[in-house]
Design an enzyme around this catalytic site. Structure first.
Site, mmCIF file in Angstrom:
data_model
loop_
_atom_site.group_PDB
_atom_site.id
_atom_site.type_symbol
_atom_site.label_atom_id
_atom_site.label_comp_id
_atom_site.label_asym_id
_atom_site.label_seq_id
_atom_site.Cartn_x
_atom_site.Cartn_y
_atom_site.Cartn_z
ATOM 1 N N ARG A 1 30.050 64.500 31.983
ATOM 2 C CA ARG A 1 29.364 65.339 32.943
ATOM 3 C C ARG A 1 30.346 66.520 33.087
ATOM 4 O O ARG A 1 31.016 66.951 33.799
ATOM 5 C CB ARG A 1 28.829 65.113 33.909
ATOM 6 N N HIS B 1 21.097 68.963 28.641
ATOM 7 C CA HIS B 1 21.228 67.632 29.222
ATOM 8 C C HIS B 1 20.129 66.806 28.051
ATOM 9 O O HIS B 1 18.739 65.933 28.413
ATOM 10 C CB HIS B 1 20.185 67.390 30.524
ATOM 11 N N CYS C 1 12.664 65.350 35.789
ATOM 12 C CA CYS C 1 14.295 64.557 35.548
ATOM 13 C C CYS C 1 15.034 64.040 36.980
ATOM 14 O O CYS C 1 15.996 63.346 37.230
ATOM 15 C CB CYS C 1 15.189 65.501 34.998
ATOM 16 N N ASP D 1 11.896 70.788 37.105
ATOM 17 C CA ASP D 1 13.192 70.334 37.159
ATOM 18 C C ASP D 1 13.687 71.476 38.459
ATOM 19 O O ASP D 1 12.742 72.351 38.949
ATOM 20 C CB ASP D 1 14.123 70.761 36.527
ATOM 21 N N ARG E 1 16.538 56.239 32.129
ATOM 22 C CA ARG E 1 17.394 57.245 31.441
ATOM 23 C C ARG E 1 18.610 55.546 30.826
ATOM 24 O O ARG E 1 19.366 55.498 30.194
ATOM 25 C CB ARG E 1 17.876 57.527 32.708
ATOM 26 N N GLN F 1 19.077 62.712 28.773
ATOM 27 C CA GLN F 1 17.407 63.366 29.409
ATOM 28 C C GLN F 1 16.648 63.192 28.730
ATOM 29 O O GLN F 1 15.630 62.168 28.824
ATOM 30 C CB GLN F 1 17.637 64.290 30.049
#
Ligand code: CP
Ligand code: NVA
Length: 312
Positions: free
Chosen positions: A106, A133, A269, A228, A297, A136
């Site tokens: 990440r 991402h 998310c 988001d 997740r 996700q």
């Protein structure tokens, strides 16, 4: 389906069938976990978890997913290793590739996760970059499948910063899977034209419709509204500008009323900034679902590790 040895950097690299396969595997692993049955598909595997940015869900999902399948995760924060301070990404990749069987990254630059994959020689999983991402999206699609029993033909409207990692990845994933995707955002925050063209190609094959708009009326008919944060990690100094630009795009009751549907769901998310991209009331009304999405997740990330690195 054999995904052994593959990296997972963006959904561009995965076909519709492969994404479907990962979602089915995640459902299977979720079932097993509910029954208390753990696996050993990652037994003997050491997994590096590199984090240049903070994380709750992604970090915990990789850690627990790995341990549930008998593997060993090692957290490597940006202050713990030489990466970015004294050592290049290429050299770090070659060292970690000699010691670990898989690497989660990440960080900021997407180029870095690509370099890690190129130089380490082991599967590398993108746990978020400035651009994408992808892990996700698997959790989001698993949640949509659980709610609607299908993905194809659903209308998903992403509202907010239309050029961030979430918007980009939802655009790619939806256009591959036959989901009609709307990016609802002020023009200054629309996705890059190049990405839209790539996704139009996917949509031609899958039958999905793509709409990029700044008109809030576009939420009409939405099965799901997704939002988001307005400032992604690393963009905190843009807060005042973003709040000004995105205020008309808050997910609130007025916006939901415009869907004309009684059963539109809301996804996020996380982490959320309630009062910015979503009101407290709307967030709480959909919180069960949003936390299902967060739980997913773990099941989907476990599926990625098992599929690309597992011993079966
Ligand atoms: N959604 C998500 O990636 O959460 P974290 O930043 O907590 O990992
Ligand atoms: N766009 C957000 C997603 C967090 C999961 C960020 O990059 O901070």
């Amino acid at each position: 389906m054999n995904l052994r040895g593959r990296s997972f950097l963006t959904l561009k690299d995965y076909s519709r069938d492969e994404i479907d396969y990962l979602l089915s595997l995640a459902t299977l692993l979720k079932d097993k976990k509910r029954k208390g049955i753990l696996g050993d598909s990652l037994k003997g595997k050491n997994i590096a978890l590199i984090f240049e940015k903070p994380s709750t869900r992604t970090r915990c999902s990789f850690t627990i997913g790995c341990i549930d399948e008998g593997g060993h995760p090692e957290y490597l924060g940006s202050d713990d290793i030489q990466l970015g301070h004294k050592e290049s990404i290429e050299d770090t990749a070659r060292v970690l590739g000699r010691m670990f069987d898989g690497i989660q990254f990440r960080g900021f630059s997407h180029e870095n996760v690509e370099k890690l994959a190129k130089y380490s020689g082991v599967p590398v999983w993108n746990g978020l970059t400035d651009s994408y991402h992808p892990t996700q999206i698997l959790a989001d699609f698993l949640t949509l499948k659980e709610q609607f029993g299908k993905l194809e033909g659903l209308k998903l409207v992403y509202v907010g910063d239309g050029r961030n990692n979430m918007a980009n990845s939802l655009l790619i994933g939806s256009s591959k899977m036959g989901i009609d995707i709307t990016i609802l955002s002020p023009k200054s925050l629309w996705p890059q034209g190049e990405l839209i063209e790539i996704c139009k190609d996917y949509a031609n094959t899958s039958g999905s419709k793509i709409e990029i708009t700044d008109k809030v009326e576009a939420v009409e008919g939405a099965d799901a509204i997704y939002t988001d944060v307005w400032c992604s990690m690393g963009e905190e100094d843009l807060a005042a500008k973003r709040i000004k630009a995105l205020k008309p795009y808050q997910v609130n009751d007025q916006l939901l009323a415009k869907t004309g549907k009684a059963h539109t769901i809301v996804l996020h998310c996380l982490p959320a900034v309630k009062g910015n991209e979503i009101t407290y009331e709307v967030f709480e009304r959909f919180s069960e679902l949003i936390f299902d999405q967060a739980e997913n997740r773990m099941h989907t990330i476990k599926a990625i590790m098992v599929a690309t690195l597992g011993n079966e």
